[in-house]
Design an enzyme around this catalytic site. Structure first.
Site, PDB file in Angstrom:
ATOM      1  N   HIS A 235       0.820  -1.214   0.000  1.00 13.65           N
ATOM      2  CA  HIS A 235       0.000   0.000   0.000  1.00 13.65           C
ATOM      3  C   HIS A 235       0.857   1.269   0.000  1.00 13.65           C
ATOM      4  CE1 HIS A 235      -3.705   1.968  -0.010  1.00 13.65           C
ATOM      5  NE2 HIS A 235      -4.304   1.438   1.046  1.00 13.65           N
TER       6      HIS A 235
ATOM      7  N   ASP B  34      -2.230   2.259  -4.596  1.00 12.45           N
ATOM      8  CA  ASP B  34      -3.466   2.694  -3.937  1.00 12.45           C
ATOM      9  C   ASP B  34      -4.550   1.643  -4.115  1.00 12.45           C
ATOM     10  OD1 ASP B  34      -2.312   5.090  -3.184  1.00 12.45           O
ATOM     11  OD2 ASP B  34      -2.951   6.127  -5.009  1.00 12.45           O
TER      12      ASP B  34
END
Length: 403
Positions: A374, A378
């Protein structure tokens, strides 16, 4: 007398673990014949004899760590002819007890087995001397033992006395087996990935109806033309390559405070081997046809079983696909293979009720899982990637017209 040394193992690799001895002291050996197997961080490497002769002393034990250029054994040069007759008198002396010969042979065979195969033999009760090995040079693999065990249940009760079985069942046994270097490295890298990456997994499902129909329709012609079976991995690799091009961050990696984007797709594919899962790399997958992908994967699988994958074939990779479905997995959260930033998990296909055009119908469905870092990817990009993959698999024509 010639020294047997640990060969150069590859760039930046300075040591290995002795996995197994392929020759015992007194055995005749040929020039360049493998006498030992070493386990490195990635693959097994065989150590050849530098001369023809007779195997001498084994200077290290199975499980020991050895450095490059270290002497691990000796071979007496030119002694093969003299050594060959020596086993014959030894075998001839115990003639009054013919039953001892098979037992001795079984004992010798067991001594030459790798730790994983020995463990499988202990767990299944299979006599290794009765199993035909499919590994390199006819060596026994863990899969061979398991296959033999699955084929013998009916004969086992008749051959094994009930009291002995009861006594065995009543015992509490433990066995300690040193972790292979490959398993140690896998454990270390996976834990590092969990500690370093901000790992998250997103899921989707895919209707496999169209891909199954295409495979059923063309599999015979495909195999006749290309000499390899048409599987599902070819479709998924092609679909992944297309989705990676549209969502480049999934194909990128983090180095320090920089993001490295790749204009190529080197796809790592998890392949089962006797010593565990290995992850060879399909180089420039974006330039390969489905046939080229299937041929490459088939070759990887064959050589992984034989233990002949090369170290350079395991390096690199920009994205990984792991197919746990072949083992029956319904759903999982795969772990990233650093320095990559994402891994796609495929799972088993099963018929499930779904709604199509307002009607409940049964379709062959598969869960997809994308684990990603992450820090770089995204949620929107991860979901978009999976949707693009899903669309391509549910309508394979998209792969042909580049949609």
């Amino acid at each position: 007398m010639a020294d047997v040394k640990v060969p150069v193992l590859g760039e930046s690799i300075t040591e290995a673990t002795l996995g197994e001895w392929l020759k015992n002291p007194g055995d005749p050996v040929k020039l360049d014949e493998p006498i030992a197997s070493l386990e490195t961080d990635k693959v097994s490497v065989e150590v050849p004899s530098p001369v023809a002769g007779v195997m001498g002393d084994q200077l290290v034990k199975v499980g020991d760590t050895v450095a490059v250029d270290a002497v691990i054994a000796t071979v007496t040069e030119g002694g093969a002819a003299a050594a060959a007759p020596s086993p014959a008198p030894a075998a001839a002396e115990p003639a009054p007890a013919p039953a001892a010969a098979p037992a001795a042979a079984a004992s010798d065979a067991a001594a030459a087995l790798s730790p994983s195969v020995r463990r499988a033999v202990l767990e299944t009760g299979v006599d290794p001397s009765t199993v035909q090995g499919t590994g390199k040079d006819g060596r026994l693999t863990k899969d061979d033992v398991i296959a033999a065990a699955s084929n013998k249940p009916a004969a086992a009760p008749a051959a094994t006395p009930a009291p002995a079985a009861a006594a065995s069942a009543g015992g509490r046994k433990e066995e300690r087996v040193r972790m292979t270097r490959l398993r140690q490295t896998v454990a270390k890298r996976l834990k590092e990935a969990q500690n370093t990456a901000a790992m998250l997994t997103t899921f989707n499902d895919v209707d496999m109806t169209e891909v199954i129909a295409a495979r059923t329709k063309y599999k015979d012609l495909f195999e006749k033309k290309h000499g390899v079976r048409l599987g599902f991995m070819g479709f998924f690799v092609k679909a992944a390559v297309q989705a990676l091009r549209d969502i480049p961050s999934v194909n990128a990696s983090i180095e320090g405070d920089e993001i490295v984007y790749h204009d190529y797709a080197d796809i790592s594919v998890a392949v089962s081997a006797p010593q565990g899962l290995v992850v060879p790399v399909i180089r420039d997958a974006q330039d390969l046809s489905v046939a080229g992908i299937e041929k490459t994967i088939g070759d990887f699988g064959k050589r992984a079983k034989e233990g002949t994958l090369k170290m350079e074939e395991m390096k690199g990779g920009t994205f990984t696909i792991s197919n746990g479905g072949v083992f029956g997995s319904l759903m999982s959260t795969p772990i990233i293979n650093p320095p990559q930033s994402a891994v796609l998990g495929l799972h088993r296909i099963e018929d499930r009720p779904v709604v199509r055009d307002g009607q409940v119908v049964v379709r062959p469905m598969m869960y997809l899982a994308l684990s990603y870092d992450h820090r770089l990817i995204d949620g929107r990009e991860a979901v978009t990637f999976l949707v693009a993959l899903k669309n391509a698999i549910e309508d394979p024509t998209r792969l042909l017209i580049d949609l």
